[in-house]
Design an enzyme around this catalytic site. Structure first.
Site, PDB file in Angstrom:
ATOM      1  N   GLY A  30      32.557  19.429  61.769  1.00 12.46           N
ATOM      2  CA  GLY A  30      31.258  19.766  61.207  1.00 12.46           C
ATOM      3  C   GLY A  30      30.845  21.185  61.535  1.00 12.46           C
ATOM      4  N   THR A  32      28.371  22.484  63.283  1.00 17.70           N
ATOM      5  CA  THR A  32      28.009  22.837  64.659  1.00 17.70           C
ATOM      6  C   THR A  32      29.241  22.870  65.548  1.00 17.70           C
ATOM      7  OG1 THR A  32      25.886  21.738  64.286  1.00 17.70           O
ATOM      8  CG2 THR A  32      26.424  22.339  66.544  1.00 17.70           C
ATOM      9  N   ALA A  86      26.153  16.178  65.857  1.00 18.47           N
ATOM     10  CA  ALA A  86      25.556  14.918  65.426  1.00 18.47           C
ATOM     11  C   ALA A  86      24.578  15.216  64.298  1.00 18.47           C
ATOM     12  CB  ALA A  86      24.841  14.218  66.583  1.00 18.47           C
ATOM     13  N   ASP A  87      24.346  14.210  63.476  1.00 19.95           N
ATOM     14  CA  ASP A  87      23.404  14.357  62.373  1.00 19.95           C
ATOM     15  C   ASP A  87      21.985  14.031  62.810  1.00 19.95           C
ATOM     16  OD1 ASP A  87      25.409  14.989  60.303  1.00 19.95           O
ATOM     17  OD2 ASP A  87      26.143  12.990  60.777  1.00 19.95           O
ATOM     18  N   GLY A  98      28.909  11.377  61.352  1.00 25.05           N
ATOM     19  CA  GLY A  98      29.757  11.049  60.217  1.00 25.05           C
ATOM     20  C   GLY A  98      29.401  11.753  58.935  1.00 25.05           C
ATOM     21  N   GLY A 100      30.283  14.539  58.098  1.00 22.45           N
ATOM     22  CA  GLY A 100      31.504  15.200  57.641  1.00 22.45           C
ATOM     23  C   GLY A 100      32.614  14.227  57.287  1.00 22.45           C
ATOM     24  N   GLU A 106      36.285  10.643  65.251  1.00 22.12           N
ATOM     25  CA  GLU A 106      35.345  11.158  66.246  1.00 22.12           C
ATOM     26  C   GLU A 106      35.028  10.094  67.292  1.00 22.12           C
ATOM     27  OE1 GLU A 106      32.839  14.462  63.651  1.00 22.12           O
ATOM     28  OE2 GLU A 106      32.166  12.381  63.668  1.00 22.12           O
TER      29      GLU A 106
END
Length: 233
Positions: A30, A32, A86-87, A98, A100, A106
């Protein structure tokens, strides 16, 4: 207005300060986590000696571009530190991941890690998980059944698609269902419920894996610990 990209970079840099010579590091997936991968690449070029494993083909590609050489995780039983994004994440360090599409790998790499460090910008911490769809990695064979089962518990379900309209496929060749459940007041109970639905390979609720979160806020970073962030011993 917060500079979220600068916050991501600052959190990643602080996380990478935890890395020492001789460690095996898990590389998250992702936008970040990408900052952490590039920061690790720069430190390796400056003399740091580490091994790495990647949580997705995208992370593997970015790592190689940064001068790292990921090992095949299939032969790895333990990781020292994984650095991932993290989202959404709550004060108990329960998270939705998730976005991505790499949630299965992960979660496996995170579970194998002595420490899972989550890095986020200031838009990701929330009191209650929600505001972002919960990804489910689903066996294609079970797609319709899982959609029905999730709809029956009151959720809105959407099959994730690529830009060309074709279904998005994970690195394992599975589908992703993005599920809107509103605010999630009991993440552990929901995770247990999802674990019982045949056809769901993995869900994006991380309820026990995370050891600490490093949050970029303006020109500062906040660190939130579960236990003491020294591992799962």
């Amino acid at each position: 207005m917060a500079d979220l990209e600068a916050e991501k970079a600052r959190a990643a840099k602080r996380a990478v300060e935890e890395v020492r010579d001789g460690m095996l590091i898990g590389l998250g997936t992702g936008s970040t986590a990408a900052y952490a991968i590039r920061e690790l690449g720069a430190r390796v070029k400056a003399g740091l000696k580490i091994d790495v494993v990647a949580t997705s083909t995208a992370a593997d590609k970015l790592a190689r571009e940064a001068g790292l050489a990921p090992l095949d995780f299939g032969g790895v039983a333990r990781v020292d530190i994984t650095i991932d994004g993290a989202d959404r994440i709550n004060p108990n360090l329960e998270a939705i991941k998730g976005g991505g599409g790499a949630l299965l790998r992960e979660k496996i790499v995170g579970a194998a890690s002595d420490r899972l460090i989550i890095i986020v910008d200031s838009s990701k911490p929330v009191e209650l998980l929600g505001g972002f769809p919960l990804p489910l990695e689903v066996l294609p064979f079970a797609h319709a059944w899982v959609t029905r089962a999730i709809t029956d518990i009151g959720a809105k379900v959407r099959l994730r698609r690529q830009g060309n309209g074709e279904p998005f496929l994970t690195d394992q060749g599975n589908l992703i269902l993005d599920v809107d459940l509103g605010e999630i007041e009991a993440p552990v109970a929901l995770a247990n419920q999802l674990d019982l639905i045949p056809g769901i390979i993995e869900h994006g609720l991380f309820v026990s894996e995370i050891d600490c979160a490093i949050i970029g806020r303006g020109d500062q970073v906040d660190i939130v610990y579960k236990s003491d962030c020294r591992g799962k011993s």
